[in-house]
Write a protein that holds these residues in place. Structure first.
Motif, PDB file in Angstrom:
ATOM      1  N   GLY A   1       0.823  -1.205   0.000  1.00 15.66           N
ATOM      2  CA  GLY A   1       0.000   0.000   0.000  1.00 15.66           C
ATOM      3  C   GLY A   1       0.859   1.258   0.000  1.00 15.66           C
ATOM      4  O   GLY A   1       2.094   1.198   0.061  1.00 15.66           O
ATOM      5  N   PRO A   2       0.199   2.415  -0.036  1.00 19.71           N
ATOM      6  CA  PRO A   2       0.904   3.701  -0.104  1.00 19.71           C
ATOM      7  C   PRO A   2       1.615   4.042   1.202  1.00 19.71           C
ATOM      8  O   PRO A   2       1.282   3.526   2.277  1.00 19.71           O
ATOM      9  N   LEU A   3       2.621   4.905   1.066  1.00 18.93           N
ATOM     10  CA  LEU A   3       3.383   5.398   2.204  1.00 18.93           C
ATOM     11  C   LEU A   3       3.215   6.909   2.300  1.00 18.93           C
ATOM     12  O   LEU A   3       3.065   7.586   1.299  1.00 18.93           O
ATOM     13  N   THR A   4       3.280   7.411   3.522  1.00 18.11           N
ATOM     14  CA  THR A   4       3.221   8.847   3.770  1.00 18.11           C
ATOM     15  C   THR A   4       4.573   9.288   4.305  1.00 18.11           C
ATOM     16  O   THR A   4       5.106   8.662   5.229  1.00 18.11           O
ATOM     17  N   TYR A   5       5.115  10.365   3.745  1.00 17.22           N
ATOM     18  CA  TYR A   5       6.422  10.871   4.160  1.00 17.22           C
ATOM     19  C   TYR A   5       6.255  11.790   5.354  1.00 17.22           C
ATOM     20  O   TYR A   5       5.593  12.817   5.271  1.00 17.22           O
ATOM     21  N   ASP A   6       6.854  11.423   6.483  1.00 17.04           N
ATOM     22  CA  ASP A   6       6.876  12.275   7.676  1.00 17.04           C
ATOM     23  C   ASP A   6       8.257  12.925   7.724  1.00 17.04           C
ATOM     24  O   ASP A   6       9.222  12.337   8.212  1.00 17.04           O
ATOM     25  N   ARG A   7       8.338  14.120   7.186  1.00 16.51           N
ATOM     26  CA  ARG A   7       9.618  14.824   7.066  1.00 16.51           C
ATOM     27  C   ARG A   7      10.234  15.114   8.428  1.00 16.51           C
ATOM     28  O   ARG A   7      11.434  14.955   8.619  1.00 16.51           O
ATOM     29  N   LYS A   8       9.412  15.514   9.384  1.00 20.32           N
ATOM     30  CA  LYS A   8       9.920  15.871  10.714  1.00 20.32           C
ATOM     31  C   LYS A   8      10.559  14.670  11.403  1.00 20.32           C
ATOM     32  O   LYS A   8      11.616  14.790  12.015  1.00 20.32           O
ATOM     33  N   ALA A   9       9.921  13.508  11.314  1.00 16.90           N
ATOM     34  CA  ALA A   9      10.443  12.303  11.954  1.00 16.90           C
ATOM     35  C   ALA A   9      11.474  11.584  11.090  1.00 16.90           C
ATOM     36  O   ALA A   9      12.191  10.709  11.574  1.00 16.90           O
ATOM     37  N   GLY A  10      11.529  11.915   9.802  1.00 18.77           N
ATOM     38  CA  GLY A  10      12.447  11.232   8.891  1.00 18.77           C
ATOM     39  C   GLY A  10      12.052   9.791   8.665  1.00 18.77           C
ATOM     40  O   GLY A  10      12.892   8.892   8.683  1.00 18.77           O
ATOM     41  N   GLU A  11      10.739   9.589   8.437  1.00 22.36           N
ATOM     42  CA  GLU A  11      10.217   8.236   8.267  1.00 22.36           C
ATOM     43  C   GLU A  11       9.182   8.184   7.158  1.00 22.36           C
ATOM     44  O   GLU A  11       8.555   9.186   6.834  1.00 22.36           O
TER      45      GLU A  11
END
Length: 66
Positions: A28-38
């Motif tokens: 499935g799709p992924l979401t980029y969490d820039r603040k956490a780097g994940e």
């Protein structure tokens, strides 16, 4: 002068790469969490780390989400 922010959090991921990556568990799709780097997989409830701008897409390296 050195920064106190780890490199893994400052290195950017190529947006084209983010468009094609999917969760290796759910596909499935992924979401980029820039603040956490994940990269977050809501379906698998996993957060895949990004180290030095490279997503680590191994389930055993991912952090479980609550």
């Amino acid at each position: 002068m050195t920064s106190s922010v780890p490199l893994s959090l400052t290195a950017e991921v190529d947006p084209r790469l983010l468009e094609v990556l999917v969760c290796p568990v759910t596909h499935g799709p992924l979401t980029y969490d820039r603040k956490a780097g994940e990269l977050i997989s809501k379906g698998a409830k996993l957060a895949y780390p990004i180290r030095d701008g490279v997503p680590i897409m191994l389930p055993e390296e991912a952090r479980e989400l609550g």
